[in-house]
Design a protein around this motif. Structure first.
Motif, PDB file in Angstrom:
ATOM      1  N   ALA A  55       0.837  -1.209   0.000  1.00  0.00           N
ATOM      2  CA  ALA A  55       0.000   0.000   0.000  1.00  0.00           C
ATOM      3  C   ALA A  55       0.867   1.251   0.000  1.00  0.00           C
ATOM      4  O   ALA A  55       0.552   2.238  -0.682  1.00  0.00           O
ATOM      5  CB  ALA A  55      -0.931  -0.005   1.214  1.00  0.00           C
ATOM      6  N   LEU A  56       1.953   1.239   0.742  1.00  0.00           N
ATOM      7  CA  LEU A  56       2.861   2.388   0.772  1.00  0.00           C
ATOM      8  C   LEU A  56       3.468   2.649  -0.601  1.00  0.00           C
ATOM      9  O   LEU A  56       3.572   3.800  -1.045  1.00  0.00           O
ATOM     10  CB  LEU A  56       3.958   2.150   1.816  1.00  0.00           C
ATOM     11  N   ILE A  57       3.830   1.584  -1.281  1.00  0.00           N
ATOM     12  CA  ILE A  57       4.442   1.727  -2.605  1.00  0.00           C
ATOM     13  C   ILE A  57       3.400   2.166  -3.632  1.00  0.00           C
ATOM     14  O   ILE A  57       3.651   3.072  -4.433  1.00  0.00           O
ATOM     15  CB  ILE A  57       5.121   0.412  -3.045  1.00  0.00           C
ATOM     16  N   VAL A  58       2.220   1.548  -3.621  1.00  0.00           N
ATOM     17  CA  VAL A  58       1.205   1.828  -4.632  1.00  0.00           C
ATOM     18  C   VAL A  58       0.542   3.184  -4.402  1.00  0.00           C
ATOM     19  O   VAL A  58       0.405   3.985  -5.333  1.00  0.00           O
ATOM     20  CB  VAL A  58       0.132   0.709  -4.655  1.00  0.00           C
ATOM     21  N   VAL A  59       0.135   3.460  -3.171  1.00  0.00           N
ATOM     22  CA  VAL A  59      -0.619   4.679  -2.879  1.00  0.00           C
ATOM     23  C   VAL A  59       0.309   5.858  -2.644  1.00  0.00           C
ATOM     24  O   VAL A  59       0.023   6.978  -3.046  1.00  0.00           O
ATOM     25  CB  VAL A  59      -1.554   4.455  -1.666  1.00  0.00           C
ATOM     26  N   GLY A  60       1.396   5.631  -1.981  1.00  0.00           N
ATOM     27  CA  GLY A  60       2.315   6.718  -1.665  1.00  0.00           C
ATOM     28  C   GLY A  60       2.137   7.168  -0.223  1.00  0.00           C
ATOM     29  O   GLY A  60       1.074   7.006   0.365  1.00  0.00           O
ATOM     30  N   PRO A  61       3.183   7.760   0.335  1.00  0.00           N
ATOM     31  CA  PRO A  61       3.137   8.121   1.742  1.00  0.00           C
ATOM     32  C   PRO A  61       2.166   9.259   2.057  1.00  0.00           C
ATOM     33  O   PRO A  61       1.642   9.342   3.149  1.00  0.00           O
ATOM     34  CB  PRO A  61       4.571   8.529   2.072  1.00  0.00           C
ATOM     35  N   LYS A  62       1.872  10.151   1.070  1.00  0.00           N
ATOM     36  CA  LYS A  62       0.972  11.269   1.345  1.00  0.00           C
ATOM     37  C   LYS A  62      -0.479  10.826   1.460  1.00  0.00           C
ATOM     38  O   LYS A  62      -1.235  11.325   2.298  1.00  0.00           O
ATOM     39  CB  LYS A  62       1.096  12.326   0.229  1.00  0.00           C
ATOM     40  N   ASP A  63      -0.892   9.904   0.623  1.00  0.00           N
ATOM     41  CA  ASP A  63      -2.293   9.483   0.582  1.00  0.00           C
ATOM     42  C   ASP A  63      -2.586   8.260   1.447  1.00  0.00           C
ATOM     43  O   ASP A  63      -3.739   7.827   1.538  1.00  0.00           O
ATOM     44  CB  ASP A  63      -2.708   9.187  -0.863  1.00  0.00           C
ATOM     45  N   LEU A  64      -1.581   7.684   2.069  1.00  0.00           N
ATOM     46  CA  LEU A  64      -1.776   6.468   2.871  1.00  0.00           C
ATOM     47  C   LEU A  64      -2.695   6.708   4.078  1.00  0.00           C
ATOM     48  O   LEU A  64      -3.594   5.893   4.307  1.00  0.00           O
ATOM     49  CB  LEU A  64      -0.419   5.910   3.316  1.00  0.00           C
ATOM     50  N   PRO A  65      -2.565   7.795   4.860  1.00  0.00           N
ATOM     51  CA  PRO A  65      -3.493   8.006   5.978  1.00  0.00           C
ATOM     52  C   PRO A  65      -4.948   8.146   5.528  1.00  0.00           C
ATOM     53  O   PRO A  65      -5.860   7.651   6.183  1.00  0.00           O
ATOM     54  CB  PRO A  65      -2.998   9.302   6.622  1.00  0.00           C
ATOM     55  N   VAL A  66      -5.164   8.798   4.393  1.00  0.00           N
ATOM     56  CA  VAL A  66      -6.529   8.949   3.862  1.00  0.00           C
ATOM     57  C   VAL A  66      -7.091   7.581   3.499  1.00  0.00           C
ATOM     58  O   VAL A  66      -8.257   7.261   3.783  1.00  0.00           O
ATOM     59  CB  VAL A  66      -6.519   9.893   2.637  1.00  0.00           C
ATOM     60  N   LEU A  67      -6.255   6.742   2.868  1.00  0.00           N
ATOM     61  CA  LEU A  67      -6.691   5.394   2.497  1.00  0.00           C
ATOM     62  C   LEU A  67      -7.072   4.586   3.736  1.00  0.00           C
ATOM     63  O   LEU A  67      -8.133   3.946   3.771  1.00  0.00           O
ATOM     64  CB  LEU A  67      -5.582   4.682   1.718  1.00  0.00           C
ATOM     65  N   PHE A  68      -6.223   4.620   4.768  1.00  0.00           N
ATOM     66  CA  PHE A  68      -6.509   3.858   5.982  1.00  0.00           C
ATOM     67  C   PHE A  68      -7.787   4.376   6.662  1.00  0.00           C
ATOM     68  O   PHE A  68      -8.572   3.601   7.211  1.00  0.00           O
ATOM     69  CB  PHE A  68      -5.334   3.902   6.950  1.00  0.00           C
ATOM     70  N   ARG A  69      -8.009   5.698   6.633  1.00  0.00           N
ATOM     71  CA  ARG A  69      -9.207   6.268   7.238  1.00  0.00           C
ATOM     72  C   ARG A  69     -10.448   5.759   6.499  1.00  0.00           C
ATOM     73  O   ARG A  69     -11.436   5.359   7.112  1.00  0.00           O
ATOM     74  CB  ARG A  69      -9.150   7.779   7.202  1.00  0.00           C
ATOM     75  N   ARG A  70     -10.386   5.752   5.180  1.00  0.00           N
ATOM     76  CA  ARG A  70     -11.534   5.284   4.378  1.00  0.00           C
ATOM     77  C   ARG A  70     -11.768   3.792   4.569  1.00  0.00           C
ATOM     78  O   ARG A  70     -12.917   3.352   4.633  1.00  0.00           O
ATOM     79  CB  ARG A  70     -11.320   5.605   2.907  1.00  0.00           C
ATOM     80  N   VAL A  71     -10.706   3.029   4.655  1.00  0.00           N
ATOM     81  CA  VAL A  71     -10.852   1.587   4.909  1.00  0.00           C
ATOM     82  C   VAL A  71     -11.500   1.378   6.280  1.00  0.00           C
ATOM     83  O   VAL A  71     -12.386   0.536   6.448  1.00  0.00           O
ATOM     84  CB  VAL A  71      -9.494   0.866   4.804  1.00  0.00           C
ATOM     85  N   GLY A  72     -11.073   2.149   7.286  1.00  0.00           N
ATOM     86  CA  GLY A  72     -11.661   2.048   8.619  1.00  0.00           C
ATOM     87  C   GLY A  72     -13.139   2.404   8.622  1.00  0.00           C
ATOM     88  O   GLY A  72     -13.955   1.742   9.277  1.00  0.00           O
ATOM     89  N   GLN A  73     -13.506   3.460   7.864  1.00  0.00           N
ATOM     90  CA  GLN A  73     -14.911   3.846   7.760  1.00  0.00           C
ATOM     91  C   GLN A  73     -15.725   2.740   7.090  1.00  0.00           C
ATOM     92  O   GLN A  73     -16.837   2.416   7.512  1.00  0.00           O
ATOM     93  CB  GLN A  73     -15.050   5.151   6.983  1.00  0.00           C
ATOM     94  N   PHE A  74     -15.158   2.151   6.042  1.00  0.00           N
ATOM     95  CA  PHE A  74     -15.847   1.071   5.336  1.00  0.00           C
ATOM     96  C   PHE A  74     -16.067  -0.130   6.259  1.00  0.00           C
ATOM     97  O   PHE A  74     -17.152  -0.711   6.291  1.00  0.00           O
ATOM     98  CB  PHE A  74     -15.047   0.648   4.094  1.00  0.00           C
ATOM     99  N   VAL A  75     -15.038  -0.501   7.000  1.00  0.00           N
ATOM    100  CA  VAL A  75     -15.157  -1.637   7.917  1.00  0.00           C
ATOM    101  C   VAL A  75     -16.196  -1.328   8.998  1.00  0.00           C
ATOM    102  O   VAL A  75     -17.007  -2.187   9.361  1.00  0.00           O
ATOM    103  CB  VAL A  75     -13.781  -1.984   8.541  1.00  0.00           C
ATOM    104  N   GLY A  76     -16.193  -0.081   9.506  1.00  0.00           N
ATOM    105  CA  GLY A  76     -17.184   0.303  10.503  1.00  0.00           C
ATOM    106  C   GLY A  76     -18.599   0.208   9.973  1.00  0.00           C
ATOM    107  O   GLY A  76     -19.506  -0.283  10.653  1.00  0.00           O
ATOM    108  N   LYS A  77     -18.816   0.683   8.729  1.00  0.00           N
ATOM    109  CA  LYS A  77     -20.141   0.596   8.116  1.00  0.00           C
ATOM    110  C   LYS A  77     -20.557  -0.859   7.911  1.00  0.00           C
ATOM    111  O   LYS A  77     -21.712  -1.230   8.123  1.00  0.00           O
ATOM    112  CB  LYS A  77     -20.156   1.333   6.776  1.00  0.00           C
TER     113      LYS A  77
END
Length: 165
Positions: free
Chosen positions: A16-38
């Motif tokens: 994920a770090l390589i594909v998404v990049g270090p700048k967008d990684l926190p946003v990705l994890f936040r969205r994944v967390g929201q999806f799992v919560g839903k």
């Protein structure tokens, strides 16, 4: 849910770090967390709806009936429990008999009841004596431990006084 170990999570994080990049990684994890919560919320809602539907349909009554039916099976599969319950029922019916106290059977029953009472009293007395002996032994052990602790602290206190002087 998923059987992911630490090594698998590490590989996923690196990819994920390589594909998404270090700048967008926190946003990705936040969205994944929201999806799992839903997803968990939807699963919880679905489960509660199914339980309500089952209660309305009378499934609870069927399960109660099934449990009461399996109680008889439990006595078959647990013979010790069945034997103790039968023994208790038998002794209760024997003690509930109206025996004439003047007959030989009545005298024997009274003698046995008296013997049983004496045995129970003797057993209780012995148990009390054991408890008292154990308590005395515990008190002695505690006193010995205190004495050892005081003896161990004395050289340290002496050394502290020498350091002050």
């Amino acid at each position: 849910m998923f059987d992911l170990g630490m090594a698998e999570l590490l590989v996923i994080g690196i990819v994920a770090l390589i594909v998404v990049g270090p700048k967008d990684l926190p946003v990705l994890f936040r969205r994944v967390g929201q999806f799992v919560g839903k997803a968990k919320g939807m699963a919880r809602e679905f489960s509660s709806a199914m339980n309500q539907a089952a209660d309305q349909a009378g499934v609870k009554d069927v399960t109660d009936t099934f449990k009461s039916a399996t109680d008889g099976l439990n006595t078959v599969t647990n013979p010790m429990k069945a034997a103790t319950e039968t023994f208790k029922e038998t002794t209760k019916t024997i003690t509930d008999l109206n025996i004439d106290p003047d007959s030989e059977t009545g005298k024997l029953a009274a003698q046995r009841a008296e013997d049983t009472r004496k045995i129970q009293e003797a057993t209780a007395k012995k148990a009390q004596e054991r408890l008292e002996a154990d308590a005395k032994a515990a008190e002695q052990a505690a006193a010995e431990a205190r004495a050892l602790a005081d003896a161990a602290q004395q050289p340290a206190a002496d050394a502290a006084e020498k350091d002050k002087a």
